[in-house]
Design a protein around this motif. Structure first.
Motif, short mmCIF file in Angstrom:
data_model
loop_
_atom_site.label_atom_id
_atom_site.label_comp_id
_atom_site.label_asym_id
_atom_site.label_seq_id
_atom_site.Cartn_x
_atom_site.Cartn_y
_atom_site.Cartn_z
N ARG A 1 37.05 14.76 18.25
CA ARG A 1 37.55 16.12 18.45
C ARG A 1 38.93 16.12 19.08
O ARG A 1 39.81 16.89 18.70
CB ARG A 1 36.58 16.90 19.33
CG ARG A 1 37.07 18.32 19.70
CD ARG A 1 35.95 19.12 20.31
NE ARG A 1 36.39 20.42 20.82
CZ ARG A 1 36.66 21.47 20.06
NH1 ARG A 1 36.58 21.38 18.75
NH2 ARG A 1 37.02 22.61 20.61
N TRP B 1 26.29 12.87 11.59
CA TRP B 1 26.05 13.68 10.38
C TRP B 1 26.37 15.14 10.64
O TRP B 1 26.92 15.83 9.76
CB TRP B 1 24.60 13.53 9.95
CG TRP B 1 24.25 12.13 9.54
CD1 TRP B 1 25.11 11.15 9.12
CD2 TRP B 1 22.95 11.54 9.53
NE1 TRP B 1 24.45 9.99 8.85
CE2 TRP B 1 23.11 10.18 9.09
CE3 TRP B 1 21.67 11.99 9.85
CZ2 TRP B 1 22.03 9.31 8.96
CZ3 TRP B 1 20.60 11.12 9.72
CH2 TRP B 1 20.78 9.80 9.27
N ALA B 2 26.01 15.65 11.82
CA ALA B 2 26.31 17.04 12.16
C ALA B 2 27.82 17.28 12.22
O ALA B 2 28.31 18.33 11.78
CB ALA B 2 25.67 17.41 13.50
N LEU B 3 28.56 16.29 12.75
CA LEU B 3 30.02 16.41 12.81
C LEU B 3 30.62 16.48 11.41
O LEU B 3 31.52 17.29 11.14
CB LEU B 3 30.60 15.23 13.58
CG LEU B 3 32.12 15.19 13.75
CD1 LEU B 3 32.60 16.33 14.63
CD2 LEU B 3 32.57 13.85 14.33
N GLU B 4 30.14 15.63 10.51
CA GLU B 4 30.67 15.62 9.15
C GLU B 4 30.30 16.88 8.38
O GLU B 4 31.05 17.34 7.52
CB GLU B 4 30.16 14.38 8.42
CG GLU B 4 30.70 13.06 9.00
CD GLU B 4 29.97 11.83 8.44
OE1 GLU B 4 29.04 12.03 7.61
OE2 GLU B 4 30.33 10.71 8.82
N ALA B 5 29.13 17.47 8.69
CA ALA B 5 28.66 18.63 7.94
C ALA B 5 29.19 19.96 8.49
O ALA B 5 29.61 20.84 7.73
CB ALA B 5 27.14 18.66 7.91
N TRP B 6 29.20 20.11 9.82
CA TRP B 6 29.53 21.40 10.43
C TRP B 6 30.63 21.33 11.49
O TRP B 6 30.91 22.33 12.16
CB TRP B 6 28.28 22.02 11.06
CG TRP B 6 27.18 22.23 10.07
CD1 TRP B 6 27.15 23.13 9.04
CD2 TRP B 6 25.94 21.53 10.01
NE1 TRP B 6 25.98 23.04 8.34
CE2 TRP B 6 25.20 22.05 8.90
CE3 TRP B 6 25.35 20.50 10.76
CZ2 TRP B 6 23.94 21.58 8.55
CZ3 TRP B 6 24.10 20.04 10.41
CH2 TRP B 6 23.41 20.57 9.32
N GLY B 7 31.23 20.19 11.67
CA GLY B 7 32.29 20.07 12.66
C GLY B 7 31.75 20.03 14.08
O GLY B 7 30.55 19.76 14.31
N TRP B 8 32.62 20.32 15.03
CA TRP B 8 32.24 20.22 16.44
C TRP B 8 31.12 21.20 16.80
O TRP B 8 30.26 20.89 17.64
CB TRP B 8 33.45 20.46 17.32
CG TRP B 8 33.16 20.26 18.78
CD1 TRP B 8 33.16 21.21 19.76
CD2 TRP B 8 32.79 19.04 19.42
NE1 TRP B 8 32.82 20.65 20.96
CE2 TRP B 8 32.59 19.32 20.79
CE3 TRP B 8 32.62 17.73 18.96
CZ2 TRP B 8 32.23 18.34 21.69
CZ3 TRP B 8 32.26 16.75 19.87
CH2 TRP B 8 32.06 17.07 21.23
N ALA B 9 31.09 22.37 16.17
CA ALA B 9 30.04 23.34 16.46
C ALA B 9 28.67 22.77 16.11
O ALA B 9 27.67 23.06 16.78
CB ALA B 9 30.29 24.63 15.69
N GLY B 10 28.60 21.94 15.07
CA GLY B 10 27.33 21.31 14.71
C GLY B 10 26.86 20.33 15.77
O GLY B 10 25.66 20.26 16.07
N GLY C 1 25.67 22.40 18.76
CA GLY C 1 24.40 23.05 18.45
C GLY C 1 23.22 22.09 18.54
O GLY C 1 22.16 22.44 19.07
#
Length: 436
Positions: free
Chosen positions: A278, A397-406, A409
């Protein structure tokens, strides 16, 4: 009354007294007196200071060696051409090996003792870190990192059991806090040191320097830690070991602590795994060396683990454990702000809450386990490092799919579940056990 040779009468007890004092019949054996129990270590004593220094260095070595590669993940992605999730294997694989290894190492420490296992563990892990600095490929590096995590397993499980056995209950919160503060300083030294070095030298040199630091702290640990005085060895039998693990898993308070450990450590490591991505992203745009300085907020963890651990001794663990999780949630919200300030302040709140909760939970596990404390500690650590390995990879995986908000979350959901468990723990009655 009896008559002596002079014809005088005297009390019967007089004759028995003279018989006792007579040396003709040989020496008199007096009744054995009960041995005085070895006192536990208490704050304010020289033993407490030396033990604190030793375990502080143990914690320093643990987190320095385990997490020194965390600020290098973007470097690994660039040099080896791997994704963020694949780069995180440099953290996840040793964490998995450490989690599994603690279960075996704790059983060994129940039979062969705490100190020998801890000393061998930290020296072996530091040596493997030095060797990994010369790894010729990404695959070879990951194999060495996994072996390093396995070697390190003996230290944290035995350290928690050692403190639970050797330190007086009145001082266990402070001593555990000092041990966890060593973890915090080690995490900062490894992350900041490796991050800064990577700006001027190769990652090989940066990792090698962390291995050398591990050898230094291992030596201080060896010199200052006194041998166990309240440890009773148990036969290494698979049946009894399985019964010990099963007994801890049946205890509902310990189950709740294992769950919170997995969720909190998982969320904490996930945040630190990907905060570097980030900070170097175009939205903020820091250089890798400057981004690595954000790990200096680990200093907050040092203060939190010591002060909150001591506070728990006075006010009770149940009363303040859940408050630390609320602090983590506040930090997660602040970290969503698209600025360096938001990232640093959010990370500081998360670090404060995590280390405070971790220090309390470590001491709590030792108090709720009435026997086989090393096995209870190993189950807690298995949960912690297993959670960090699994959630650390999911975070990529969350970073690649939804960015920092993922990422935020994912951590928030884990923290909320842990908060429910912590509130339930606050209503649980303590187990009755003798206080030495």
């Amino acid at each position: 009354m009896r008559q002596d040779c002079s014809g005088k009468r005297r009390p019967a007890h007089s004759r028995s007294s003279s018989a006792v004092s007579s040396t003709v019949a040989g020496p008199v054996t007096l009744p054995a007196q009960p041995a005085t129990a070895t006192p536990h270590i208490e704050r304010g004593t020289a033993a407490f200071i030396r033990t604190s220094i030793a375990l502080f260095c143990a914690g320093l070595a643990t987190f320095t060696l385990l997490y020194c590669t965390q600020p290098l993940l973007p470097v690994f992605s660039r040099e080896f051409g791997v994704s963020a999730a694949s780069a995180s294997l440099a953290i996840s694989l040793p964490s998995i090996a450490l989690a599994i290894g603690t279960l075996v190492a704790s059983s060994l420490s129940e039979s062969f003792g705490r100190k020998p296992l801890m000393v061998g563990s930290v020296f072996a892990s530091a040596g493997l870190t030095l060797v990994s600095a010369f790894a010729p490929s990404w695959e070879a590096f990951l194999i060495l990192r996994a072996l390093q995590g396995l070697a390190l397993a003996g230290l944290p499980a035995a350290a928690m059991a050692y403190l639970a056995e050797e330190v007086h209950p009145r001082s266990i919160g402070l001593s555990m806090g000092l041990y966890i503060s060593g973890n915090a300083l080690g995490g900062m030294a490894g992350r900041v040191g490796a991050g800064l070095l990577s700006e001027f030298v190769s990652w090989h040199v940066a990792v090698g320097a962390m291995g050398a630091l591990g050898l230094v702290t291992a030596t201080v640990f060896l010199v200052n830690l006194r041998p166990s005085r309240h440890f009773t060895p148990r036969p290494l039998r698979l049946g009894s070991l399985a019964q010990g693990f099963a007994g801890h898993l049946r205890e509902r308070g310990l189950r709740a602590l294992f769950l919170t450990g997995a969720l909190l450590m998982g969320g904490f490591v996930t945040m630190y795994n990907y905060i570097g991505y980030r900070l170097v992203a175009p939205e903020i745009g820091l250089s890798p060396s400057i981004a690595g300085l954000v790990y200096s907020v680990y200093l907050v963890g040092i203060v939190a683990s010591v002060s909150i651990g001591a506070l728990a001794d006075r006010l009770g663990r149940a009363r303040i454990f859940w408050m630390n999780l609320v602090v983590i949630l506040v930090g997660l919200g602040v970290s969503l702000l698209p600025s360096v300030t938001g990232a640093v302040v959010g990370l500081a709140f998360l670090t404060l809450g995590f280390f405070g909760a971790h220090a309390i939970a470590c001491a709590w596990v030792g108090r709720r386990a009435l026997k086989a404390k090393a096995q209870a500690s190993s189950l807690y650590l298995f949960a912690c490092y297993g959670g960090s390995a699994v959630l650390g990879t999911f975070g990529g995986w969350a970073l690649e799919a939804w960015g920092w908000a993922g990422v935020v979350g994912l951590i928030a959901v884990c923290t909320l579940v842990a908060l429910v468990a912590a509130l339930w723990l606050s209503r649980l009655k303590p187990l009755a056990q003798p206080v030495a």
